[in-house]
Design a protein around this motif. Structure first.
Motif, PDB file in Angstrom:
ATOM      1  N   ARG A 102      14.918  28.823  38.466  1.00  0.00           N
ATOM      2  CA  ARG A 102      13.885  29.814  38.769  1.00  0.00           C
ATOM      3  C   ARG A 102      14.688  31.103  38.271  1.00  0.00           C
ATOM      4  N   ASN A 103      13.923  32.586  37.995  1.00  0.00           N
ATOM      5  CA  ASN A 103      14.331  33.950  37.373  1.00  0.00           C
ATOM      6  C   ASN A 103      15.805  34.761  38.088  1.00  0.00           C
ATOM      7  N   TYR A 104      15.974  35.008  37.668  1.00  0.00           N
ATOM      8  CA  TYR A 104      17.406  35.453  37.853  1.00  0.00           C
ATOM      9  C   TYR A 104      17.477  36.502  38.808  1.00  0.00           C
ATOM     10  N   GLU A 105      18.010  35.930  40.484  1.00  0.00           N
ATOM     11  CA  GLU A 105      17.646  36.949  41.787  1.00  0.00           C
ATOM     12  C   GLU A 105      19.179  37.202  41.872  1.00  0.00           C
ATOM     13  N   ASP A 106      20.336  36.541  42.362  1.00  0.00           N
ATOM     14  CA  ASP A 106      21.283  37.113  42.056  1.00  0.00           C
ATOM     15  C   ASP A 106      22.220  37.775  41.469  1.00  0.00           C
ATOM     16  N   TRP A 107      22.777  39.051  42.002  1.00  0.00           N
ATOM     17  CA  TRP A 107      23.327  39.896  40.799  1.00  0.00           C
ATOM     18  C   TRP A 107      24.226  40.244  40.883  1.00  0.00           C
ATOM     19  N   GLY A 108      25.631  40.712  40.042  1.00  0.00           N
ATOM     20  CA  GLY A 108      26.734  40.777  40.739  1.00  0.00           C
ATOM     21  C   GLY A 108      26.341  42.971  41.024  1.00  0.00           C
ATOM     22  N   GLN A 109      28.038  43.195  41.206  1.00  0.00           N
ATOM     23  CA  GLN A 109      27.751  44.928  41.236  1.00  0.00           C
ATOM     24  C   GLN A 109      27.469  45.468  40.189  1.00  0.00           C
ATOM     25  N   GLY A 110      28.213  45.048  39.581  1.00  0.00           N
ATOM     26  CA  GLY A 110      28.411  45.431  37.668  1.00  0.00           C
ATOM     27  C   GLY A 110      29.885  46.086  37.885  1.00  0.00           C
ATOM     28  N   THR A 111      30.241  45.928  35.946  1.00  0.00           N
ATOM     29  CA  THR A 111      31.819  46.500  35.564  1.00  0.00           C
ATOM     30  C   THR A 111      31.201  47.183  34.527  1.00  0.00           C
ATOM     31  N   GLN A 112      32.054  48.156  34.374  1.00  0.00           N
ATOM     32  CA  GLN A 112      31.393  49.842  33.802  1.00  0.00           C
ATOM     33  C   GLN A 112      32.251  49.286  32.311  1.00  0.00           C
ATOM     34  N   VAL A 113      32.005  49.334  31.099  1.00  0.00           N
ATOM     35  CA  VAL A 113      32.491  49.253  29.806  1.00  0.00           C
ATOM     36  C   VAL A 113      31.906  50.192  29.125  1.00  0.00           C
ATOM     37  N   THR A 114      33.283  51.304  28.565  1.00  0.00           N
ATOM     38  CA  THR A 114      33.044  52.350  27.545  1.00  0.00           C
ATOM     39  C   THR A 114      33.711  51.726  26.018  1.00  0.00           C
ATOM     40  N   VAL A 115      33.343  52.195  25.287  1.00  0.00           N
ATOM     41  CA  VAL A 115      33.236  51.738  23.976  1.00  0.00           C
ATOM     42  C   VAL A 115      33.977  53.272  23.061  1.00  0.00           C
ATOM     43  N   SER A 116      34.788  53.829  22.286  1.00  0.00           N
ATOM     44  CA  SER A 116      35.236  55.203  21.899  1.00  0.00           C
ATOM     45  C   SER A 116      35.099  55.167  20.459  1.00  0.00           C
ATOM     46  N   SER A 117      34.361  56.042  20.184  1.00  0.00           N
ATOM     47  CA  SER A 117      34.263  55.999  18.559  1.00  0.00           C
ATOM     48  C   SER A 117      35.807  56.426  18.153  1.00  0.00           C
TER      49      SER A 117
END
Length: 117
Positions: A102-117
Motif C-alpha cells: 500500500r501507500n505510506y500511511e504511518d508516519w513518524g514525528q520527524g527529526t531535525q537535521v541541520t547541516v552548516s556550511s
C-alpha cells in the motif's frame, strides 16, 4: 504501526549522521519503509525506501551514493546513514511505513537535521 524517529542534529558540511526509526505495534517485516524530508517552504520529498527483507532499496538522485538505508527486522528498526552531508540536506526527516504494497500511511514525528556550511 507507530514510528519513532531519532538521531537528528547539527553537523558541519561533509559530516555524517545516522537516523533511526523504531517501529512498534505491527509486524515490522510486513512493511516497506521509507525516509522522506521536508525543508522550510518546500514540499515533502522522497529520500529512500527499503523493501520488507532489506534486499531492495531505492534512492532519490540527490542522495544516491551518500545515503544508505538499512533495516534490522529483529529490532524493528530502519536506519538512514547519511554521509558527505551538504547544507541542502537540512530538513526535518520523517520515516514512514507502507503495509504490504500500500501507500505510506504511518508516519513518524520527524527529526531535525541541520547541516552548516
Amino acid at each position: 504501526v507507530q514510528l519513532q524517529a531519532s538521531g537528528g542534529g547539527l553537523v558541519q558540511a561533509g559530516g555524517s549522521l545516522r537516523l533511526s526509526c523504531a517501529a512498534s505495534g505491527g509486524t515490522f517485516n510486513n512493511y516497506r519503509m521509507g525516509w522522506f524530508r521536508q525543508s522550510p517552504g518546500k514540499e515533502r520529498e522522497f529520500v529512500a525506501f527499503i523493501n520488507w527483507s532489506g534486499g531492495g532499496t531505492f534512492y532519490a538522485g540527490s542522495v544516491k551514493g551518500r545515503f544508505t538505508i538499512s533495516r534490522d527486522n529483529a529490532k524493528n528498526t530502519v536506519y538512514l546513514q547519511m554521509n558527505s552531508l551538504k547544507p541542502e540536506d537540512t530538513a526535518v526527516y520523517y520515516c514512514a511505513a507502507a503495509y504490504l504494497g500500500r501507500n505510506y500511511e504511518d508516519w513518524g514525528q520527524g527529526t531535525q537535521v541541520t547541516v552548516s556550511s
